[in-house]
Motif scaffolding. Structure first.
Motif, PDB file in Angstrom:
ATOM      1  N   PHE A 145      17.196 -43.833 -32.129  1.00 33.83           N
ATOM      2  CA  PHE A 145      16.722 -43.643 -30.755  1.00 33.83           C
ATOM      3  C   PHE A 145      16.842 -44.983 -30.046  1.00 33.83           C
ATOM      4  O   PHE A 145      16.003 -45.868 -30.199  1.00 33.83           O
ATOM      5  N   THR A 164       7.171 -34.343 -31.737  1.00 34.87           N
ATOM      6  CA  THR A 164       7.427 -35.377 -30.738  1.00 34.87           C
ATOM      7  C   THR A 164       6.739 -36.665 -31.155  1.00 34.87           C
ATOM      8  O   THR A 164       5.862 -36.676 -32.019  1.00 34.87           O
ATOM      9  N   ASN A 174       7.529 -43.908 -23.476  1.00 32.76           N
ATOM     10  CA  ASN A 174       8.485 -42.800 -23.490  1.00 32.76           C
ATOM     11  C   ASN A 174       8.098 -41.768 -24.528  1.00 32.76           C
ATOM     12  O   ASN A 174       7.567 -42.097 -25.585  1.00 32.76           O
ATOM     13  N   TRP A 176       9.561 -38.785 -26.986  1.00 34.02           N
ATOM     14  CA  TRP A 176      10.790 -38.349 -27.630  1.00 34.02           C
ATOM     15  C   TRP A 176      10.551 -37.066 -28.413  1.00 34.02           C
ATOM     16  O   TRP A 176       9.451 -36.809 -28.876  1.00 34.02           O
ATOM     17  N   THR A 181      18.157 -37.546 -29.739  1.00 28.55           N
ATOM     18  CA  THR A 181      18.236 -38.994 -29.597  1.00 28.55           C
ATOM     19  C   THR A 181      18.823 -39.442 -28.272  1.00 28.55           C
ATOM     20  O   THR A 181      18.719 -40.610 -27.919  1.00 28.55           O
ATOM     21  N   SER A 184      15.004 -39.176 -23.575  1.00 25.46           N
ATOM     22  CA  SER A 184      13.562 -39.338 -23.742  1.00 25.46           C
ATOM     23  C   SER A 184      12.917 -39.244 -22.376  1.00 25.46           C
ATOM     24  O   SER A 184      13.563 -39.490 -21.356  1.00 25.46           O
TER      25      SER A 184
END
Lengths: 420, 249
Positions: A145, A164, A174, A176, A181, A184
């Protein structure tokens, strides 16, 4: 060995991961009970070592990106393999650690060396058989990421939905998805339109252990914001703001610096959170924003030395803190390789030292005491003799048992409760 | 290295001044302590790592501390106003009183620079132009207590000084944030030039050590014109001289 920069037990406590300044991750595994070696139970031995991050160079800014691992967070185990997230200043990686202890033998098309067999020679079909082999632990990067953070990542936190996670840098947080990847979502942004107006940064962030919509982030001004992701896509407005009013009698030029929060951790039961600032640890009830419910002084004797500590930059040291499994005891580090434990019920506290001299195997740690003034008693150490280069910033507590891991610069110490 | 050399000089200077002041005062005053904290903070802000990005949290905390000190100094009236020349006499008295704190015992005996203030103020005021104000006030924002010279920089409109101080802080921030090799190198190379020249000049004037100068020089954002400043004449001329050089840049 390199300087250890993060320590973390996994959800079961069987694995302990450390990250260091050189970008390496070392995972220790707890020894299983073994009748032939009864004393070895509880020992942690090296399970896997791998290079997580390499130094990088940002060509656009002509700056080096350090490979130092800032944080490691385990994912809960869902199959035979183990997963963890490790991050440096800019990039988060998902690593899969899996075991291989069997090997297939008896292939038809190739022999044991791997060479192809002459098809003419094959007279019969056989089914390959699985045979045991020496245990091999492999670590492979499954997700990377990257490119989502302009500033230095200081925290990552896996959500209770196990799908997440958040990553926080100095000015932004952020969100994710573990599978994705290339995208975000920015959920917190405190960057002012004009960088000249910047007066506050994010220092730590964590998801609530049970409520997947709640998370907190702490600031350099000593405030903690609790945010609810159901409110808005961008959680710039907090649902709750935790801040203790300043004590006017102890105000100095260093007040703001020492109020800066270096770590925030929810209790396991999700009712409390703990914050660490330079001189103290505070426990907050999530229902009360005005002030903490408990405050513990870690090393109050340093208050009169703040100017020197500012001069040598020690005042900017970021100490972490942790809860025990029952949320009854909290632990944090200090200088001179000392670490402190506070029992919330009995209100008793103890100072212990993590050093080779005082930590012979199986020996019981002796409580230490710092002499703050007047006549120094035997076995006490005076404030001026403290070694400020020996700082314990990272500690971890086993999720269910009384095992603790203490990182002292480049050494890792493991202690267990003598009652075990 | 240049930067490290600066730091050493600062701390040596502190020890030095403590010794010389011992004759005058028994304990370092709050103002002095505050001043040394300000100096230390500004040094820290300027010591950016060349290769690795500086720690933003640390920079923000130090910058906030600097702002806090500056605000308190403004409230205290340590930064005083120079309005008109007619008020020059009154302001002169004020100048002297704060000055005593910061001068070395030797200079007090000589009392050389006091008469220079009147004229100096006039020049100072006249130069509060747009282009030069930043340089001037960056100098003013960095106050070396032992340095008489910088003491004079302090005498400025606090309102303006606040704004300009903010600006210089902001510049430091911009530098920290947008670290391109060019800007960082430029910053350092500019300071490099000015350091040696101003220093040569000022050592001729002052018998004191050079500690304050390094701070002032660090925050100079534009290069000083170093062509014609190697002579140290009478005090008055020297003061004018310095003003000219800084203004030109």
């Amino acid at each position: 060995a390199d300087i250890i920069s993060t320590v973390e037990f996994n959800y079961s406590g069987d694995l302990l991961a450390t990250g260091d300044k050189g970008g390496r991750v070392v995972i220790f595994q707890r020894e299983q009970e073994n009748k032939s070696r009864p004393l070895s139970w509880g020992e942690y031995n090296v399970y896997s070592t791998f290079q997580s991050h390499e130094p990088e160079f940002d060509y656009l800014k002509s700056l080096e990106i350090e490979e130092k691992i800032n944080k490691i967070r385990w994912l809960p185990q869902q199959n035979a393999a183990h997963f963890l997230l490790s991050t440096n200043d800019k990039t988060i990686k998902l690593w899969k650690i899996s075991e291989r202890d069997k090997r297939a033998e008896g292939y038809n098309l190739k022999d044991e060396d791997g060479r192809l067999r002459d098809p003419v020679r094959i007279k019969e079909l056989r089914v390959p058989i699985l045979k045991p082999m020496d245990l091999m632990v492999e670590a492979s990067p499954r997700r990377i990421f990257a490119n989502a953070h302009t500033y230095h990542i200081n925290s990552i936190s896996v959500n209770s939905d196990y799908a997440t996670y958040l990553s926080a840098d100095d000015l932004r947080i952020n969100l994710w998805h573990l599978e994705i990847t290339n995208r975000s979502f920015n959920i917190v942004d405190i960057k002012p339109p004009n960088m000249e107006e910047l007066t506050e940064v994010i220092t730590a962030a964590e998801f609530h252990p049970q409520h997947c919509n709640l998370f907190v982030y702490s600031s350099s001004k000593g405030t903690i914001s609790l945010c609810d992701m159901r409110n808005a896509a961008l959680c710039d407005h907090h649902s709750k703001l935790f801040e203790e009013p300043e004590d006017p009698s102890s105000r100095s030029f260093f007040s703001e610096i020492i109020s800066s929060i270096s770590d925030v951790k929810f209790s396991h039961n999700g009712r409390y959170m703990m914050t660490r600032d330079y001189l103290s640890v505070k426990v907050w009830d999530l229902n009360m924003e005005k002030r903490p419910v408990e405050t513990y002084q870690v090393h109050e004797y340093l208050r009169s030395k703040l100017c020197s500590l500012y001069e040598n930059d020690c005042i900017f040291d970021k100490f972490e803190c942790c809860w025990n499994g029952l949320d009854s005891t909290i632990m944090t580090g200090s200088y001179n390789n000392f670490f402190r434990m506070f029992d919330r019920n009995t209100r008793r506290d103890v100072t212990l030292e993590a050093s080779r001299e005082s930590s012979k195997a199986r020996a019981v740690l002796k409580p230490r005491k710092v002499c703050t003034g007047g006549k120094r008693k035997k076995d006490e150490i005076s404030v001026d003799s403290l070694d400020f280069n020996k700082k314990i910033l990272h500690t971890a507590w086993h999720p269910t048992e009384n095992f603790i891991a203490v990182a002292a610069t480049n050494n890792l110490y493991l202690f267990q409760d003598k009652g075990n | 290295m240049f930067v490290r050399g600066l730091k050493r000089k600062c701390f040596d200077g502190e020890e030095d001044i403590e010794g010389t002041l011992a004759g005058i005062k028994a304990i370092p005053s709050y103002n002095l302590q505050r001043q040394s904290l300000l100096d230390m903070s500004l040094v820290k802000l300027q010591l950016c790592h060349m290769l690795v990005e500086p720690n933003l949290c640390r920079s923000v905390l130090i910058a906030n501390t600097v702002r806090q000190i500056q605000e308190e100094m403004t409230q205290d009236g340590t930064w005083q106003m120079i309005n008109t020349q007619s008020a020059g006499q009154a302001s002169l008295d004020r100048l002297v009183s704060t000055d005593i704190l910061c001068r070395s015992s030797r200079e007090q005996a000589e009392g050389k620079h006091v008469p220079g203030y009147g004229t100096f103020n006039k020049d100072f005021e006249g130069d509060q132009g747009q282009d030069s104000s930043e340089t001037m006030s960056t100098a003013s924002s960095v106050q070396a207590p032992r340095n008489l010279q910088s003491n004079v920089w302090e005498m400025e409109n606090p309102q303006e000084s606040k704004g300009n101080f903010q600006k210089s802080l902001d510049q430091i921030f911009e530098t920290l944030e947008n670290k391109s090799p060019n800007s960082v190198e430029d910053l350092f190379s500019e300071v490099d030039n000015s350091y040696y020249d101003l220093d040569t000049m000022l050592t001729g004037m002052m018998s004191n050590t050079k500690m304050g100068h390094c701070d002032g020089l660090e925050t100079f954002s534009s290069p000083t014109n170093t062509a014609s400043n190697s002579n140290c004449k009478s005090d008055l001329n020297e003061l004018d001289h310095i003003v000219e050089i800084l203004v030109e840049s």
